[in-house]
Every structure is written in structure tokens, then in C-alpha cells.
Design a protein around this motif. Sequence first.
Motif, mmCIF file in Angstrom:
data_model
loop_
_atom_site.group_PDB
_atom_site.id
_atom_site.type_symbol
_atom_site.label_atom_id
_atom_site.label_comp_id
_atom_site.label_asym_id
_atom_site.label_seq_id
_atom_site.Cartn_x
_atom_site.Cartn_y
_atom_site.Cartn_z
ATOM 1 N N PRO A 111 0.664 -1.041 0.157
ATOM 2 C CA PRO A 111 -0.143 -0.099 -0.286
ATOM 3 C C PRO A 111 0.848 0.908 -0.236
ATOM 4 C CG PRO A 111 -1.031 -1.541 1.789
ATOM 5 C CD PRO A 111 0.560 -2.067 0.992
ATOM 6 N N ALA A 112 1.574 1.832 0.696
ATOM 7 C CA ALA A 112 3.115 2.134 0.555
ATOM 8 C C ALA A 112 3.296 3.103 -0.300
ATOM 9 C CB ALA A 112 4.180 2.298 1.813
ATOM 10 N N VAL A 113 3.710 1.550 -1.389
ATOM 11 C CA VAL A 113 3.884 1.742 -2.606
ATOM 12 C C VAL A 113 3.105 2.127 -3.912
ATOM 13 C CG1 VAL A 113 5.050 0.933 -5.155
ATOM 14 C CG2 VAL A 113 6.179 0.526 -2.751
ATOM 15 N N PHE A 114 1.551 1.920 -3.446
ATOM 16 C CA PHE A 114 0.808 2.137 -4.533
ATOM 17 C C PHE A 114 0.208 3.627 -4.313
ATOM 18 C CE2 PHE A 114 -4.207 2.462 -3.974
ATOM 19 C CZ PHE A 114 -4.039 2.586 -5.648
ATOM 20 N N TYR A 115 0.034 4.214 -2.959
ATOM 21 C CA TYR A 115 0.116 5.306 -2.678
ATOM 22 C C TYR A 115 1.049 6.334 -2.745
ATOM 23 C CZ TYR A 115 -4.217 3.433 0.106
ATOM 24 O OH TYR A 115 -4.799 2.963 0.790
ATOM 25 N N GLY A 116 2.294 5.730 -3.018
ATOM 26 C CA GLY A 116 3.427 7.081 -3.743
ATOM 27 C C GLY A 116 3.069 7.163 -5.074
ATOM 28 N N ARG A 117 3.039 6.035 -5.435
ATOM 29 C CA ARG A 117 2.839 6.391 -7.112
ATOM 30 C C ARG A 117 1.292 6.825 -7.541
ATOM 31 N NH1 ARG A 117 2.852 -0.361 -8.979
ATOM 32 N NH2 ARG A 117 5.342 0.024 -8.607
ATOM 33 N N VAL A 118 0.068 7.144 -6.634
ATOM 34 C CA VAL A 118 -1.041 8.053 -6.879
ATOM 35 C C VAL A 118 -0.124 9.736 -6.172
ATOM 36 C CG1 VAL A 118 -3.220 8.257 -6.171
ATOM 37 C CG2 VAL A 118 -2.517 6.271 -6.599
ATOM 38 N N THR A 119 0.344 9.193 -5.336
ATOM 39 C CA THR A 119 1.050 11.268 -4.938
ATOM 40 C C THR A 119 1.543 11.364 -5.855
ATOM 41 O OG1 THR A 119 0.576 10.147 -2.715
ATOM 42 C CG2 THR A 119 1.823 12.243 -3.475
ATOM 43 N N ARG A 120 3.007 10.510 -6.278
ATOM 44 C CA ARG A 120 3.150 10.845 -7.732
ATOM 45 C C ARG A 120 2.945 11.973 -8.661
ATOM 46 N NH1 ARG A 120 6.825 6.436 -9.808
ATOM 47 N NH2 ARG A 120 4.777 6.668 -10.757
ATOM 48 N N ASN A 121 2.264 10.446 -8.976
ATOM 49 C CA ASN A 121 1.084 10.815 -10.365
ATOM 50 C C ASN A 121 0.861 12.188 -10.155
ATOM 51 O OD1 ASN A 121 2.438 8.420 -11.277
ATOM 52 N ND2 ASN A 121 0.521 7.774 -12.475
ATOM 53 N N ALA A 122 -0.135 12.207 -9.169
ATOM 54 C CA ALA A 122 -0.903 13.073 -9.183
ATOM 55 C C ALA A 122 -0.660 14.935 -8.939
ATOM 56 C CB ALA A 122 -1.467 13.417 -7.378
ATOM 57 N N GLY A 147 -8.575 19.898 -23.905
ATOM 58 C CA GLY A 147 -9.501 18.255 -24.159
ATOM 59 C C GLY A 147 -8.179 16.803 -24.524
ATOM 60 N N PHE A 148 -7.320 17.120 -24.701
ATOM 61 C CA PHE A 148 -6.257 15.772 -25.039
ATOM 62 C C PHE A 148 -6.096 16.083 -23.572
ATOM 63 C CE2 PHE A 148 -6.189 16.775 -29.812
ATOM 64 C CZ PHE A 148 -6.868 15.115 -29.807
ATOM 65 N N LEU A 149 -5.019 17.178 -23.337
ATOM 66 C CA LEU A 149 -4.911 16.801 -22.170
ATOM 67 C C LEU A 149 -5.489 15.998 -20.682
ATOM 68 C CD1 LEU A 149 -1.979 18.482 -20.432
ATOM 69 C CD2 LEU A 149 -3.245 20.344 -19.865
ATOM 70 N N LEU A 150 -6.777 16.506 -20.689
ATOM 71 C CA LEU A 150 -7.523 16.227 -20.135
ATOM 72 C C LEU A 150 -7.232 14.613 -20.316
ATOM 73 C CD1 LEU A 150 -10.043 16.938 -17.754
ATOM 74 C CD2 LEU A 150 -11.794 16.307 -19.704
ATOM 75 N N LEU A 151 -7.806 14.452 -21.173
ATOM 76 C CA LEU A 151 -7.476 13.646 -21.512
ATOM 77 C C LEU A 151 -6.781 11.895 -20.861
ATOM 78 C CD1 LEU A 151 -8.867 12.340 -24.952
ATOM 79 C CD2 LEU A 151 -9.974 11.825 -23.482
ATOM 80 N N GLY A 152 -5.254 12.699 -21.494
ATOM 81 C CA GLY A 152 -4.018 12.704 -20.617
ATOM 82 C C GLY A 152 -3.817 12.099 -19.191
ATOM 83 N N LEU A 153 -3.878 13.351 -18.716
ATOM 84 C CA LEU A 153 -4.212 13.333 -17.671
ATOM 85 C C LEU A 153 -4.771 12.898 -16.173
ATOM 86 C CD1 LEU A 153 -3.327 17.253 -16.394
ATOM 87 C CD2 LEU A 153 -1.737 15.500 -16.925
ATOM 88 N N SER A 154 -6.212 12.077 -16.906
ATOM 89 C CA SER A 154 -7.155 11.056 -17.045
ATOM 90 C C SER A 154 -6.404 10.290 -16.387
ATOM 91 C CB SER A 154 -8.154 10.686 -17.540
ATOM 92 O OG SER A 154 -8.814 11.950 -17.375
ATOM 93 N N GLY A 155 -5.923 9.771 -17.332
ATOM 94 C CA GLY A 155 -4.987 8.358 -18.126
ATOM 95 C C GLY A 155 -3.831 8.252 -16.969
ATOM 96 N N LEU A 156 -3.239 9.385 -17.191
ATOM 97 C CA LEU A 156 -1.855 9.437 -15.501
ATOM 98 C C LEU A 156 -2.527 9.029 -14.005
ATOM 99 C CD1 LEU A 156 0.865 10.163 -15.127
ATOM 100 C CD2 LEU A 156 0.192 12.626 -15.291
ATOM 101 N N MET A 157 -3.769 10.009 -13.890
ATOM 102 C CA MET A 157 -3.945 9.427 -12.983
ATOM 103 C C MET A 157 -5.003 8.085 -12.269
ATOM 104 S SD MET A 157 -3.339 12.252 -10.682
ATOM 105 C CE MET A 157 -4.533 12.044 -9.493
ATOM 106 N N LEU A 158 -5.558 7.526 -12.919
ATOM 107 C CA LEU A 158 -5.443 6.577 -13.567
ATOM 108 C C LEU A 158 -5.222 5.036 -12.793
ATOM 109 C CD1 LEU A 158 -9.054 6.995 -14.764
ATOM 110 C CD2 LEU A 158 -8.538 7.004 -12.672
ATOM 111 N N ALA A 159 -3.897 5.422 -13.673
ATOM 112 C CA ALA A 159 -3.478 4.697 -14.398
ATOM 113 C C ALA A 159 -2.699 3.168 -13.186
ATOM 114 C CB ALA A 159 -1.918 4.909 -14.763
ATOM 115 N N PRO A 160 -2.460 4.133 -11.872
ATOM 116 C CA PRO A 160 -2.075 2.961 -10.194
ATOM 117 C C PRO A 160 -3.339 2.098 -10.632
ATOM 118 C CG PRO A 160 -0.640 5.506 -10.408
ATOM 119 C CD PRO A 160 -1.843 5.512 -11.841
#
Length: 131
Positions: free
Chosen positions: A17-28, A91-104
Amino acid sequence: MRRLVTFENRRQAVASPAVFYGRVTRNALLALGVVAVSLLIGSLGYMHFEGMGLVDAFTNAAMILYGMGPLNPLITDAGKIFAAIYAIASGFLLLGLSGLMLAPVFHRILHRFHVDEVDLEDTDPEPPRAR
């Protein structure tokens, strides 16, 4: 070359969980930085092409970045072209950032499905036994 985003492969255990939350935080934080730079570019563009003040330029940039559209009517042709290009890029940025946030999150879910499976393609068949 070092990769920006690394995940464990299917033969490794699910990340803690610590690694996962680190990934989510880094991407955010990365997404927040990209949004801040995009707002700066949009604000400067509106200030330059439309002659808007800082607050109006920031508000219009934020509204386009969010997908709502500009608040103030655009007067100059250059401002209209800038707004159109900025809206398409947003619009493209919104799609890209959504993917970045949801990837982990997606990786964690999919990795849980495969962590217990045996990869049959990589296992060598037993050699035939002599009789």
C-alpha cells in the motif's frame, strides 16, 4: 534510460500500500504541475492576444481548461485562434491526465487478477522420460 513510470511485472508480488499510495501521489503531483503550467500558458495567451487583465485571463484559461468555455467574449482574431488551439490542447490534456491519474489504480486491479496465475507460455515442457 530511466523510465518515468515503473510498475511491477506479472511475476512480481502486488506492490505494498505504501508503494501504491506513493505512485498515486507522484502522479497527482505531476498532473497538478501540468495543470499549473497549462493555466500559466492560457493566462499569458489571453493577456497577450486579448489584452485581458490577470484575473480575467486566469478565469478564462481555467474555464477552457475545465471544458466550460471562455467567460468573456473574444474580440481579436488572434485571440479567437489562440482560444481554439488552447481548447483543443486542453481536451487532449484532460484525456492524458485522466490516464495518468488512473494508471496506478488500473494497474493494481489488473495485477491482482494475474498475480496467482502461472504463465504457461514461459514454462518449459517436461522432457520425455526414457522407458
